[in-house]
Design an enzyme around this catalytic site. Structure first.
Site, PDB file in Angstrom:
ATOM      1  N   PHE A  65       0.862  -1.180   0.000  1.00  0.00           N
ATOM      2  CA  PHE A  65       0.000   0.000   0.000  1.00  0.00           C
ATOM      3  C   PHE A  65       0.904   1.238   0.000  1.00  0.00           C
ATOM      4  CE2 PHE A  65      -2.753   3.251   1.870  1.00  0.00           C
ATOM      5  CZ  PHE A  65      -3.827   3.147   0.997  1.00  0.00           C
ATOM      6  N   ASP A 120       2.526  -4.782   8.648  1.00  0.00           N
ATOM      7  CA  ASP A 120       1.317  -3.981   8.503  1.00  0.00           C
ATOM      8  C   ASP A 120       0.142  -4.967   8.394  1.00  0.00           C
ATOM      9  OD1 ASP A 120      -0.882  -2.577   7.514  1.00  0.00           O
ATOM     10  OD2 ASP A 120       0.332  -1.242   6.282  1.00  0.00           O
ATOM     11  N   TYR A 123     -10.406   0.214  11.136  1.00  0.00           N
ATOM     12  CA  TYR A 123     -11.655   0.565  10.446  1.00  0.00           C
ATOM     13  C   TYR A 123     -12.031  -0.379   9.319  1.00  0.00           C
ATOM     14  CZ  TYR A 123      -8.304   3.224   7.524  1.00  0.00           C
ATOM     15  OH  TYR A 123      -7.251   3.614   6.756  1.00  0.00           O
ATOM     16  N   LYS A 124     -11.250  -1.438   9.116  1.00  0.00           N
ATOM     17  CA  LYS A 124     -11.594  -2.400   8.076  1.00  0.00           C
ATOM     18  C   LYS A 124     -12.326  -3.584   8.729  1.00  0.00           C
ATOM     19  CE  LYS A 124      -7.629  -0.937   5.293  1.00  0.00           C
ATOM     20  NZ  LYS A 124      -8.332  -0.340   4.139  1.00  0.00           N
ATOM     21  N   ARG A 175     -12.280  -5.368  -6.700  1.00  0.00           N
ATOM     22  CA  ARG A 175     -11.906  -5.968  -5.425  1.00  0.00           C
ATOM     23  C   ARG A 175     -13.161  -6.223  -4.605  1.00  0.00           C
ATOM     24  NH1 ARG A 175      -8.244  -2.703  -1.039  1.00  0.00           N
ATOM     25  NH2 ARG A 175     -10.206  -1.591  -0.868  1.00  0.00           N
TER      26      ARG A 175
END
Lengths: 414, 414
Positions: B129, B201, B226-227, B375
């Site tokens: 990312f 990560d 938050y995922k 995705r």
């Protein structure tokens, strides 16, 4: 001698008395700590429900665009700008004050290192809020540089300390402890005359006293939104950079939100040209959104009106303390002259800690700060003149009956 | 051929199907983007009211102690710990993933510089990312050091790239785009054999796949809440440091929350001995408090059960795509073998962007990632097997009718 009736009359004549209704203040509490955590705007509760149930719950990922989540740091910055003498698009609301201090300090040092590599002093006050000092220490230790941190002991010594060797001056406009307000205009001008850059910490001034960043030709500024701006506990802070420095404003916290094209997913960081280069990572949307509830209340008045009331409140408090609490143990550490006073007033007392506890037990909330300081904040948006009267009356009773001695014992044994 | 009835049966037999009721999902939406923003726990709305109206509004400043606001980063860290193979008191929830990447990277580089000053390589993936890469670039540019950033092009090349010159390896366990999961255990062991430190990560793995940080002997880790953890939009991230590194864990963001005695207001930074030395400034309490609502749901199940369902969902999706959408233009970029798969599945398609838009118009929310990637995230806590069926059926219709062509045009002109 000032009477309770005088205070009642002052409230009756207060042109912004009605703004108090917009805050959800508890009954039976006189809140004199808005300089630490601002009161809750009533609209914040509904705004939170909107963000959580509608934007997050129902619209989900789409709200990054449709609810403007991604733009929030900029939108809030635009709302805040007029309160601190900034223009829209010059600041963003993001991260914490400490993190933003790091960004501005890193950027300012780099700008200076390119132009004046011999300048190695970073000037601040020993009485500055500790995190300001710690962030300087953290950054400079890391750079393994030969920067010298100058901790000035008294405000009178500041001008002399800012000399030709000074790279950056980091000052808090209103001191968190004493409530003393520095002269941003003259100190910035003096710093510039020495080719030094200024970073102003506005935590205890934004929303309480008029600030004119551009008028003072300040270089960078940071501050929090949870004190006089009433943004909510720990609400994100802000960071301002003068337009003339923006192209050179670079810092090591180069996260994807500061990228020129954050969604193109490139493998090289290229900062955006705007103030959003001060952003780093994803922001806490719910806390961020509530900042707007606080800022909206300021749109119903202006800083000149607020300042006038703030000074009237602090003048009243100091006068009542003189009249009602003539204790030799009380030492006013806040300046009496208006130009040097923020919106809170502090007294030292040998028993400051138990005195503050005794006041809190009576519903009068101020706070204690090391060493031996009682601190009382007067937020002009919601503090009444009668609140000042009752706070001083309570303190008088506590002092006269020595009721605080009980707390001193309690504090020792628990 | 798999049928809708098969999917209905799978839901009927799903031991954690009831957990979906704890989320406020909108009607007429199939949400396959929980890997970007997790759904809203119903309890979050009430928790926000409690924090705003009671803790902030009524108890005001006192809530820093009475409501445990100051301890929240630690309390949430303790709740999160078992999901990622950490022990309580080893992690805190704070700041953003980007900021926490900076802290871990700075600390790891300093630890290595003292022991192995010749090691100058920082290894990561080019497909990581972007903010992970940007934070490396930001820090190393600032240090004006001779660190070499090694961007490895394929996961197969990772092991060879981690060599004796490598100081730090920064990897995302589950790739945000492809959904490929790296072998944390073997890569960490290999890195250690080269005397390199690892930073993991976990943004796309915590709450979706079992993570065993201590079992893998990982060194440091960060991730967002938050995922899959459903903490709310932009909710604060976390930072974990292995106990053996804690005494040496130092970073430049030395704010007052990381101080040994934050309220003694000293003028010198002294880090606390605990993981709270990873804290910096004041945290956004409302957003932080909501993280608890997401984490509480995990206490009603376990990661093995969630992983089993996650794999069943992604297996089903891949199988249905093979059966229902036999387009030559669709290329699966997510590994078929379970060991290398996270909890989302991605396909490339020349018209990926308009295809995703066409799905969203039909209430099926996945997302698009550059370049040409569709995705789809399968959050085991609330995704149903029938959701997978209907998503593939919709995509089949869109592909067969070429309904996405309309979006392609729209996208060009707007």
């Amino acid at each position: 001698m000032i009477t309770l009736n005088d205070c009642i009359n002052s409230d009756a004549q207060d042109p912004i008395a009605r703004l108090r209704d917009q805050f959800a203040l508890p009954d039976n509490v006189i809140y004199l700590d808005g300089n630490s955590l601002g009161a809750q705007p009533k609209s914040a509760a509904m705004r939170a429900q909107q963000v959580i149930q509608q934007e997050w719950g129902q619209n989900l990922i789409r709200s990054w665009n449709t609810a403007g989540w991604f733009d929030l740091p900029s939108r809030l910055g635009d709302l805040l700008a007029p309160l601190i003498g900034a223009r829209p698009a010059e600041l963003v609301v993001t991260d914490s004050t400490s993190i933003n201090l790091f960004k501005t300090l890193a950027a300012a040092l780099q700008i200076q290192a390119k132009k004046y590599p011999h300048k190695k002093k970073i000037v601040t006050e020993r009485q500055n809020f500790p995190t300001d000092i710690y962030m300087i220490q953290g950054l400079t230790a890391w750079l393994e540089s030969d920067y010298e941190i100058v901790l000035v002991d008294t405000t009178e010594q500041l001008t002399a300390a800012i000399d030709t060797e000074t790279a950056v001056v980091l000052l808090t406009q209103v001191n968190y402890r004493s409530g003393e307000m520095l002269d941003m205009h003259s100190l910035t001008a003096h710093a510039h005359a020495q080719q030094a850059l200024t970073i102003w910490d506005l935590c205890h001034s934004a929303g309480a006293v008029p600030v004119d960043l551009n008028g003072c030709k300040a270089d960078m500024a940071v501050g929090c939104t949870y004190k006089y701006l009433n943004g909510g506990p720990g609400a994100p802070a802000y960071i301002w950079v003068a337009e003339r420095h923006l192209a050179d404003f670079a810092h090591p916290l180069s996260g994807w939100w500061g990228h020129a094209t954050p969604f193109s997913m490139q493998d090289t960081f290229t900062p955006t040209a705007t103030i959003r280069r001060a952003l780093c990572g994803t922001q806490p949307v719910v806390s961020l959104a509530l900042v707007e509830s606080g800022l909206q209340i300021f749109q119903q008045t202006d800083m000149a009106t607020l300042r006038k009331k703030s000074l009237a409140l602090t003048d009243l408090f100091i006068q009542l303390m003189t009249e009602q609490c003539p204790s030799n143990d009380l030492t006013l550490i806040t300046p009496r002259n208006h130009e040097a006073r923020g919106s809170h007033v502090s007294y030292m007392h040998p028993h400051a800690y138990p005195l503050v506890q005794a006041l809190i037990q009576r519903g009068i909330i101020g706070d204690y700060r090391e060493p031996s300081v009682m601190r009382f904040g007067f937020t002009p948006l919601y503090t009444r003149f009668v609140d000042v009267w009752h706070a001083v009356a309570a303190l008088r009773t506590i002092l006269e009956t020595q009721a605080y001695q009980l707390n001193a014992v309690r504090h020792t044994v628990t």
